[in-house]
Write a protein that holds these residues in place. Structure first.
Motif, PDB file in Angstrom:
ATOM      1  N   ILE A 106       0.818  -1.117   0.038  1.00  0.00           N
ATOM      2  CA  ILE A 106      -0.150  -0.122  -0.055  1.00  0.00           C
ATOM      3  C   ILE A 106       0.933   1.371   0.047  1.00  0.00           C
ATOM      4  N   GLU A 107       1.986   1.394   0.736  1.00  0.00           N
ATOM      5  CA  GLU A 107       2.890   2.528   0.693  1.00  0.00           C
ATOM      6  C   GLU A 107       3.541   2.729  -0.516  1.00  0.00           C
ATOM      7  N   ALA A 108       4.053   1.540  -1.365  1.00  0.00           N
ATOM      8  CA  ALA A 108       4.380   1.619  -2.594  1.00  0.00           C
ATOM      9  C   ALA A 108       3.421   2.074  -3.740  1.00  0.00           C
ATOM     10  N   VAL A 109       2.266   1.732  -3.443  1.00  0.00           N
ATOM     11  CA  VAL A 109       1.113   2.151  -4.295  1.00  0.00           C
ATOM     12  C   VAL A 109       1.050   3.690  -4.168  1.00  0.00           C
ATOM     13  N   ARG A 110       1.008   4.149  -2.907  1.00  0.00           N
ATOM     14  CA  ARG A 110       0.721   5.676  -2.271  1.00  0.00           C
ATOM     15  C   ARG A 110       1.957   6.283  -2.951  1.00  0.00           C
ATOM     16  N   SER A 111       3.060   5.951  -2.799  1.00  0.00           N
ATOM     17  CA  SER A 111       4.225   6.622  -3.052  1.00  0.00           C
ATOM     18  C   SER A 111       4.390   6.877  -4.529  1.00  0.00           C
ATOM     19  N   ALA A 112       3.611   6.062  -5.376  1.00  0.00           N
ATOM     20  CA  ALA A 112       3.849   6.130  -6.787  1.00  0.00           C
ATOM     21  C   ALA A 112       2.700   7.220  -7.211  1.00  0.00           C
ATOM     22  N   GLY A 113       1.905   7.857  -6.408  1.00  0.00           N
ATOM     23  CA  GLY A 113       0.831   8.692  -6.797  1.00  0.00           C
ATOM     24  C   GLY A 113      -0.331   7.948  -7.363  1.00  0.00           C
ATOM     25  N   ILE A 114      -0.435   6.590  -6.708  1.00  0.00           N
ATOM     26  CA  ILE A 114      -1.647   6.003  -7.393  1.00  0.00           C
ATOM     27  C   ILE A 114      -2.788   5.831  -6.232  1.00  0.00           C
ATOM     28  N   SER A 115      -4.186   6.095  -6.333  1.00  0.00           N
ATOM     29  CA  SER A 115      -4.991   5.979  -5.291  1.00  0.00           C
ATOM     30  C   SER A 115      -5.242   4.702  -4.590  1.00  0.00           C
ATOM     31  N   VAL A 116      -5.529   4.697  -3.532  1.00  0.00           N
ATOM     32  CA  VAL A 116      -5.640   3.444  -2.592  1.00  0.00           C
ATOM     33  C   VAL A 116      -6.992   3.043  -2.571  1.00  0.00           C
ATOM     34  N   CYS A 117      -7.310   1.592  -2.703  1.00  0.00           N
ATOM     35  CA  CYS A 117      -8.615   0.979  -2.264  1.00  0.00           C
ATOM     36  C   CYS A 117      -8.182  -0.033  -1.362  1.00  0.00           C
ATOM     37  N   SER A 118      -8.737  -0.035  -0.179  1.00  0.00           N
ATOM     38  CA  SER A 118      -8.266  -0.998   0.517  1.00  0.00           C
ATOM     39  C   SER A 118      -9.119  -0.917   1.729  1.00  0.00           C
ATOM     40  N   GLY A 119      -9.751  -2.337   2.015  1.00  0.00           N
ATOM     41  CA  GLY A 119     -10.956  -2.581   3.013  1.00  0.00           C
ATOM     42  C   GLY A 119     -10.702  -3.699   3.658  1.00  0.00           C
ATOM     43  N   GLY A 120     -11.877  -4.514   3.943  1.00  0.00           N
ATOM     44  CA  GLY A 120     -11.781  -5.912   4.501  1.00  0.00           C
ATOM     45  C   GLY A 120     -12.827  -6.599   4.450  1.00  0.00           C
ATOM     46  N   ILE A 121     -12.863  -7.962   5.119  1.00  0.00           N
ATOM     47  CA  ILE A 121     -13.819  -8.799   4.867  1.00  0.00           C
ATOM     48  C   ILE A 121     -14.433  -9.064   6.361  1.00  0.00           C
ATOM     49  N   LEU A 122     -15.704  -9.178   6.481  1.00  0.00           N
ATOM     50  CA  LEU A 122     -16.349  -9.590   7.453  1.00  0.00           C
ATOM     51  C   LEU A 122     -16.914 -10.992   7.437  1.00  0.00           C
ATOM     52  N   GLY A 123     -16.899 -11.670   8.573  1.00  0.00           N
ATOM     53  CA  GLY A 123     -17.254 -12.990   8.589  1.00  0.00           C
ATOM     54  C   GLY A 123     -16.240 -13.920   8.622  1.00  0.00           C
ATOM     55  N   LEU A 124     -15.259 -13.714   8.939  1.00  0.00           N
ATOM     56  CA  LEU A 124     -13.733 -14.466   8.853  1.00  0.00           C
ATOM     57  C   LEU A 124     -13.758 -15.187  10.146  1.00  0.00           C
ATOM     58  N   GLY A 125     -14.598 -14.805  11.190  1.00  0.00           N
ATOM     59  CA  GLY A 125     -14.629 -15.376  12.578  1.00  0.00           C
ATOM     60  C   GLY A 125     -14.123 -14.363  13.353  1.00  0.00           C
ATOM     61  N   GLU A 126     -13.840 -12.950  12.953  1.00  0.00           N
ATOM     62  CA  GLU A 126     -13.236 -11.947  13.769  1.00  0.00           C
ATOM     63  C   GLU A 126     -14.272 -11.554  14.738  1.00  0.00           C
ATOM     64  N   THR A 127     -14.100 -10.644  15.908  1.00  0.00           N
ATOM     65  CA  THR A 127     -14.821 -10.232  16.465  1.00  0.00           C
ATOM     66  C   THR A 127     -15.118  -8.603  16.426  1.00  0.00           C
ATOM     67  N   ASP A 128     -15.998  -8.059  17.098  1.00  0.00           N
ATOM     68  CA  ASP A 128     -16.336  -6.297  16.950  1.00  0.00           C
ATOM     69  C   ASP A 128     -14.897  -5.650  16.944  1.00  0.00           C
ATOM     70  N   ASN A 129     -13.990  -6.209  18.037  1.00  0.00           N
ATOM     71  CA  ASN A 129     -12.702  -5.579  18.375  1.00  0.00           C
ATOM     72  C   ASN A 129     -11.788  -5.456  16.853  1.00  0.00           C
ATOM     73  N   ASP A 130     -12.131  -6.776  16.291  1.00  0.00           N
ATOM     74  CA  ASP A 130     -11.153  -6.755  15.026  1.00  0.00           C
ATOM     75  C   ASP A 130     -11.580  -5.949  14.026  1.00  0.00           C
ATOM     76  N   ARG A 131     -13.000  -5.777  13.724  1.00  0.00           N
ATOM     77  CA  ARG A 131     -13.521  -5.010  12.739  1.00  0.00           C
ATOM     78  C   ARG A 131     -13.033  -3.484  13.355  1.00  0.00           C
ATOM     79  N   VAL A 132     -12.987  -3.104  14.233  1.00  0.00           N
ATOM     80  CA  VAL A 132     -12.644  -1.789  14.932  1.00  0.00           C
ATOM     81  C   VAL A 132     -11.166  -1.572  14.545  1.00  0.00           C
ATOM     82  N   GLY A 133     -10.438  -2.712  14.579  1.00  0.00           N
ATOM     83  CA  GLY A 133      -9.158  -2.681  14.492  1.00  0.00           C
ATOM     84  C   GLY A 133      -8.667  -2.282  12.930  1.00  0.00           C
ATOM     85  N   LEU A 134      -9.464  -2.973  12.172  1.00  0.00           N
ATOM     86  CA  LEU A 134      -9.215  -2.723  10.744  1.00  0.00           C
ATOM     87  C   LEU A 134      -9.492  -1.418  10.211  1.00  0.00           C
ATOM     88  N   ILE A 135     -10.400  -1.074  10.822  1.00  0.00           N
ATOM     89  CA  ILE A 135     -10.756   0.640  10.341  1.00  0.00           C
ATOM     90  C   ILE A 135      -9.720   1.708  11.157  1.00  0.00           C
TER      91      ILE A 135
END
Length: 230
Positions: free
Chosen positions: A55-84
């Motif tokens: 992601i840093e390489a993409v950003r440094s090159a001047g490219i817009s970043v599309c980065s998010g996550g997947i819900l339902g992997l077995g994670e907790t609420d804390n993990d979803r907050v941690g991703l954000i």
């Protein structure tokens, strides 16, 4: 064609990112998937920092970043907050944050994972909208499991984009004609290319060059100039 171009190709070096920028790439998708703490439970082929380095390489090159996550992997609420939290602490917020709901596929380790509750999806979208006010929040994989009312609620919670088309990488999606009709029922119209502030800033020079080319067509010699050359 005046279109934004986004791709997802896995890990990138800084040099590869620069080559993609020079080729005309607008945005690069590279999800973090979940929190740093839960990540080792679902992915072992590369580290969390490997993803952040891409992601840093993409950003440094001047490219817009599309980065998010997947819900339902077995994670907790804390993990979803941690991703954000992780995404919100980028030096610059991503231009796009996809929110995916796991679509269990037979034969995979998560084939028996329970469906993501709608309220979990809504809370994640709403939190992301508050924390990432200028970011496009994309309702992504798993959307076809939601009825129209549930999809509308996602937009009311803060989503402002969808992935559309007959299929995504490994899961079904919704045909464009159906999505267009749905958006029209809601009174929504699509954002034009390069309108997101971050994307517009990064592509300003390229867009200015394009406008100059359009405004200044190739010179056609006058009759007198043609005669003089003869």
């Amino acid at each position: 064609m005046g279109m934004e171009v986004c791709t997802t190709l896995g890990m990138l070096t800084p040099e590869e990112a620069k080559q993609l920028k020079e080729a005309g790439l607008t945005a690069y998708n590279h999800n973090l998937d979940t929190s740093r703490e839960y990540y080792p439970e679902v992915i072992t082929t590369r580290s969390y920092d490997d993803r952040l380095n891409t992601i840093e390489a993409v950003r440094s090159a001047g490219i817009s970043v599309c980065s998010g996550g997947i819900l339902g992997l077995g994670e907790t609420d804390n993990d979803r907050v941690g991703l954000i939290w992780e995404v919100s602490n980028f030096e610059e917020h991503p231009e796009s944050f996809p929110v995916n709901a796991l679509v269990p596929i037979p034969g995979t380790p998560m084939e028996n994972n329970p469906p993501v509750p709608v309220h979990t999806l809504l809370r994640t979208i709403a939190t992301a909208r508050i924390v990432l006010p200028e970011t496009i929040i994309r309702l992504s994989a798993g959307r076809q499991t939601l009825n129209e009312t549930e999809q509308a609620m996602c937009f009311m919670a803060g989503a402002n984009a969808i992935f559309t088309g007959d299929a995504m990488l490994t899961t079904p999606c919704s045909p464009w004609d159906e999505d267009k009709a749905m958006m029209e029922r809601w009174g929504l119209s699509g954002m034009r290319s390069f309108e997101q502030p971050g994307v517009k800033a990064k592509e300003r020079a390229r867009l200015a060059e394009k406008d100059t080319t359009i405004a200044t067509p190739p010179h056609s010699p006058s009759l007198s100039e043609a005669q003089a050359s003869l």
